[in-house]
Design a protein around this motif. Structure first.
Motif, PDB file in Angstrom:
ATOM      1  N   PRO A  29      -8.206  10.525 -24.502  1.00  0.00           N
ATOM      2  CA  PRO A  29      -8.702  11.182 -23.284  1.00  0.00           C
ATOM      3  C   PRO A  29     -10.150  10.804 -22.961  1.00  0.00           C
ATOM      4  CG  PRO A  29      -7.457  12.737 -24.598  1.00  0.00           C
ATOM      5  CD  PRO A  29      -7.614  11.484 -25.434  1.00  0.00           C
ATOM      6  N   GLU A  30     -10.955  10.565 -24.007  1.00  0.00           N
ATOM      7  CA  GLU A  30     -12.354  10.199 -23.786  1.00  0.00           C
ATOM      8  C   GLU A  30     -12.513   8.738 -23.389  1.00  0.00           C
ATOM      9  OE1 GLU A  30     -11.287  11.506 -26.812  1.00  0.00           O
ATOM     10  OE2 GLU A  30     -11.624  13.537 -26.097  1.00  0.00           O
ATOM     11  N   LEU A  31     -11.606   7.886 -23.861  1.00  0.00           N
ATOM     12  CA  LEU A  31     -11.684   6.458 -23.576  1.00  0.00           C
ATOM     13  C   LEU A  31     -10.278   5.932 -23.256  1.00  0.00           C
ATOM     14  CD1 LEU A  31     -13.536   3.975 -23.418  1.00  0.00           C
ATOM     15  CD2 LEU A  31     -13.019   3.564 -25.824  1.00  0.00           C
ATOM     16  N   PRO A  32      -9.841   6.126 -22.003  1.00  0.00           N
ATOM     17  CA  PRO A  32      -8.502   5.654 -21.640  1.00  0.00           C
ATOM     18  C   PRO A  32      -8.457   4.124 -21.577  1.00  0.00           C
ATOM     19  CG  PRO A  32      -9.617   6.547 -19.726  1.00  0.00           C
ATOM     20  CD  PRO A  32     -10.515   6.779 -20.905  1.00  0.00           C
ATOM     21  N   VAL A  33      -7.338   3.562 -22.017  1.00  0.00           N
ATOM     22  CA  VAL A  33      -7.139   2.118 -22.015  1.00  0.00           C
ATOM     23  C   VAL A  33      -5.834   1.834 -21.287  1.00  0.00           C
ATOM     24  CG1 VAL A  33      -6.827   0.051 -23.427  1.00  0.00           C
ATOM     25  CG2 VAL A  33      -8.348   1.873 -24.210  1.00  0.00           C
ATOM     26  N   PHE A  34      -5.918   0.973 -20.262  1.00  0.00           N
ATOM     27  CA  PHE A  34      -4.744   0.604 -19.481  1.00  0.00           C
ATOM     28  C   PHE A  34      -4.543  -0.901 -19.563  1.00  0.00           C
ATOM     29  CE2 PHE A  34      -6.333   4.506 -17.704  1.00  0.00           C
ATOM     30  CZ  PHE A  34      -5.189   5.254 -17.521  1.00  0.00           C
ATOM     31  N   ASN A  35      -3.309  -1.312 -19.797  1.00  0.00           N
ATOM     32  CA  ASN A  35      -2.966  -2.732 -19.869  1.00  0.00           C
ATOM     33  C   ASN A  35      -2.214  -3.116 -18.604  1.00  0.00           C
ATOM     34  OD1 ASN A  35      -3.938  -3.002 -22.566  1.00  0.00           O
ATOM     35  ND2 ASN A  35      -2.077  -2.028 -23.273  1.00  0.00           N
ATOM     36  N   ARG A  36      -2.700  -4.141 -17.919  1.00  0.00           N
ATOM     37  CA  ARG A  36      -1.991  -4.596 -16.713  1.00  0.00           C
ATOM     38  C   ARG A  36      -0.745  -5.356 -17.126  1.00  0.00           C
ATOM     39  NH1 ARG A  36      -5.036  -7.885 -12.168  1.00  0.00           N
ATOM     40  NH2 ARG A  36      -5.234  -9.363 -13.873  1.00  0.00           N
ATOM     41  N   THR A  37       0.379  -4.965 -16.542  1.00  0.00           N
ATOM     42  CA  THR A  37       1.643  -5.612 -16.861  1.00  0.00           C
ATOM     43  C   THR A  37       2.096  -6.549 -15.748  1.00  0.00           C
ATOM     44  OG1 THR A  37       2.861  -3.717 -15.986  1.00  0.00           O
ATOM     45  CG2 THR A  37       2.399  -3.735 -18.354  1.00  0.00           C
ATOM     46  N   VAL A  38       1.753  -6.206 -14.492  1.00  0.00           N
ATOM     47  CA  VAL A  38       2.153  -7.025 -13.342  1.00  0.00           C
ATOM     48  C   VAL A  38       1.036  -6.986 -12.311  1.00  0.00           C
ATOM     49  CG1 VAL A  38       3.844  -7.319 -11.487  1.00  0.00           C
ATOM     50  CG2 VAL A  38       4.591  -6.460 -13.698  1.00  0.00           C
ATOM     51  N   THR A  39       0.663  -8.134 -11.780  1.00  0.00           N
ATOM     52  CA  THR A  39      -0.307  -8.160 -10.685  1.00  0.00           C
ATOM     53  C   THR A  39       0.431  -8.007  -9.361  1.00  0.00           C
ATOM     54  OG1 THR A  39      -0.175 -10.542 -10.465  1.00  0.00           O
ATOM     55  CG2 THR A  39      -1.884  -9.684 -11.924  1.00  0.00           C
ATOM     56  N   LEU A  40      -0.288  -7.614  -8.333  1.00  0.00           N
ATOM     57  CA  LEU A  40       0.293  -7.521  -7.007  1.00  0.00           C
ATOM     58  C   LEU A  40       0.019  -8.806  -6.250  1.00  0.00           C
ATOM     59  CD1 LEU A  40      -0.667  -3.878  -5.997  1.00  0.00           C
ATOM     60  CD2 LEU A  40       1.489  -4.721  -6.928  1.00  0.00           C
ATOM     61  N   LYS A  41       0.946  -9.188  -5.409  1.00  0.00           N
ATOM     62  CA  LYS A  41       0.748 -10.381  -4.592  1.00  0.00           C
ATOM     63  C   LYS A  41      -0.297 -10.072  -3.537  1.00  0.00           C
ATOM     64  CE  LYS A  41       5.362 -12.246  -5.093  1.00  0.00           C
ATOM     65  NZ  LYS A  41       6.577 -12.661  -4.395  1.00  0.00           N
ATOM     66  N   ASP A  42      -1.139 -11.036  -3.251  1.00  0.00           N
ATOM     67  CA  ASP A  42      -2.175 -10.882  -2.235  1.00  0.00           C
ATOM     68  C   ASP A  42      -1.775 -11.711  -1.026  1.00  0.00           C
ATOM     69  OD1 ASP A  42      -4.408 -10.534  -0.723  1.00  0.00           O
ATOM     70  OD2 ASP A  42      -5.816 -11.216  -2.246  1.00  0.00           O
ATOM     71  N   ALA A  43      -1.042 -11.101  -0.112  1.00  0.00           N
ATOM     72  CA  ALA A  43      -0.551 -11.815   1.061  1.00  0.00           C
ATOM     73  C   ALA A  43      -1.711 -12.287   1.943  1.00  0.00           C
ATOM     74  CB  ALA A  43       0.394 -10.926   1.865  1.00  0.00           C
ATOM     75  N   TRP A  44      -2.771 -11.494   2.050  1.00  0.00           N
ATOM     76  CA  TRP A  44      -3.884 -11.882   2.904  1.00  0.00           C
ATOM     77  C   TRP A  44      -4.576 -13.141   2.385  1.00  0.00           C
ATOM     78  CZ3 TRP A  44      -5.568 -12.199   7.434  1.00  0.00           C
ATOM     79  CH2 TRP A  44      -6.893 -12.553   7.696  1.00  0.00           C
ATOM     80  N   ALA A  45      -4.711 -13.292   1.081  1.00  0.00           N
ATOM     81  CA  ALA A  45      -5.338 -14.483   0.514  1.00  0.00           C
ATOM     82  C   ALA A  45      -4.552 -15.734   0.890  1.00  0.00           C
ATOM     83  CB  ALA A  45      -5.455 -14.365  -0.994  1.00  0.00           C
ATOM     84  N   ARG A  46      -3.230 -15.628   0.892  1.00  0.00           N
ATOM     85  CA  ARG A  46      -2.403 -16.777   1.290  1.00  0.00           C
ATOM     86  C   ARG A  46      -2.598 -17.122   2.754  1.00  0.00           C
ATOM     87  NH1 ARG A  46       3.093 -14.972  -1.177  1.00  0.00           N
ATOM     88  NH2 ARG A  46       2.421 -13.349   0.180  1.00  0.00           N
ATOM     89  N   VAL A  47      -2.655 -16.095   3.622  1.00  0.00           N
ATOM     90  CA  VAL A  47      -2.851 -16.322   5.053  1.00  0.00           C
ATOM     91  C   VAL A  47      -4.214 -16.954   5.291  1.00  0.00           C
ATOM     92  CG1 VAL A  47      -3.138 -15.182   7.281  1.00  0.00           C
ATOM     93  CG2 VAL A  47      -1.281 -14.480   5.753  1.00  0.00           C
ATOM     94  N   ALA A  48      -5.256 -16.422   4.643  1.00  0.00           N
ATOM     95  CA  ALA A  48      -6.613 -16.956   4.825  1.00  0.00           C
ATOM     96  C   ALA A  48      -6.689 -18.407   4.356  1.00  0.00           C
ATOM     97  CB  ALA A  48      -7.614 -16.083   4.060  1.00  0.00           C
ATOM     98  N   LYS A  49      -6.040 -18.721   3.241  1.00  0.00           N
ATOM     99  CA  LYS A  49      -6.059 -20.086   2.740  1.00  0.00           C
ATOM    100  C   LYS A  49      -5.361 -21.028   3.717  1.00  0.00           C
ATOM    101  CE  LYS A  49      -4.962 -22.791  -1.358  1.00  0.00           C
ATOM    102  NZ  LYS A  49      -4.382 -22.759  -2.694  1.00  0.00           N
ATOM    103  N   LYS A  50      -4.246 -20.563   4.270  1.00  0.00           N
ATOM    104  CA  LYS A  50      -3.494 -21.372   5.223  1.00  0.00           C
ATOM    105  C   LYS A  50      -4.318 -21.633   6.488  1.00  0.00           C
ATOM    106  CE  LYS A  50       1.216 -21.301   5.845  1.00  0.00           C
ATOM    107  NZ  LYS A  50       2.481 -20.640   6.147  1.00  0.00           N
ATOM    108  N   LEU A  51      -5.103 -20.633   6.898  1.00  0.00           N
ATOM    109  CA  LEU A  51      -5.942 -20.778   8.092  1.00  0.00           C
ATOM    110  C   LEU A  51      -7.235 -21.540   7.796  1.00  0.00           C
ATOM    111  CD1 LEU A  51      -5.505 -17.227   9.619  1.00  0.00           C
ATOM    112  CD2 LEU A  51      -4.412 -19.341  10.361  1.00  0.00           C
ATOM    113  N   GLY A  52      -7.516 -21.775   6.512  1.00  0.00           N
ATOM    114  CA  GLY A  52      -8.714 -22.516   6.137  1.00  0.00           C
ATOM    115  C   GLY A  52      -9.954 -21.664   6.075  1.00  0.00           C
ATOM    116  N   SER A  53      -9.795 -20.353   6.080  1.00  0.00           N
ATOM    117  CA  SER A  53     -10.961 -19.472   5.987  1.00  0.00           C
ATOM    118  C   SER A  53     -11.012 -18.860   4.602  1.00  0.00           C
ATOM    119  CB  SER A  53     -10.903 -18.391   7.066  1.00  0.00           C
ATOM    120  OG  SER A  53     -10.577 -17.157   6.556  1.00  0.00           O
ATOM    121  N   GLY A  54     -12.194 -18.552   4.128  1.00  0.00           N
ATOM    122  CA  GLY A  54     -12.377 -17.992   2.801  1.00  0.00           C
ATOM    123  C   GLY A  54     -12.316 -16.484   2.766  1.00  0.00           C
ATOM    124  N   THR A  55     -12.165 -15.831   3.919  1.00  0.00           N
ATOM    125  CA  THR A  55     -12.132 -14.358   3.927  1.00  0.00           C
ATOM    126  C   THR A  55     -10.909 -13.843   4.606  1.00  0.00           C
ATOM    127  OG1 THR A  55     -13.401 -14.285   5.984  1.00  0.00           O
ATOM    128  CG2 THR A  55     -14.632 -14.119   3.914  1.00  0.00           C
TER     129      THR A  55
END
Length: 73
Positions: free
Chosen positions: A47-73
């Protein structure tokens, strides 16, 4: 066997904030942290020091769209 492990697979992040309800989370309990991924409570968590392990990341659809458009944001 260790040669198969990703050297960047362990990332410790401190100083994080969470909902108060996570303080009593049982080891093995599963949670989704918004816009980050799915996590399970580590058996070494307390309870004093919680530890969480990531099991699955979420897809970042916006990053793919930005990359396709050639913008970094």
């Amino acid at each position: 066997m260790e040669s198969y492990l990703n050297p960047d697979s362990l990332r410790v992040v401190g100083g994080c904030r969470s909902e108060p309800a996570l303080k009593g989370a049982a080891p093995g309990a599963l949670f989704q942290f918004e816009r980050i991924g799915y996590f399970c409570v580590d058996p070494d968590s307390t309870p004093e020091l919680p530890v969480f392990n990531r099991t699955v990341t979420l897809k970042d659809a916006w990053a793919r769209v930005a990359k396709k458009l050639g913008s970094g944001t």
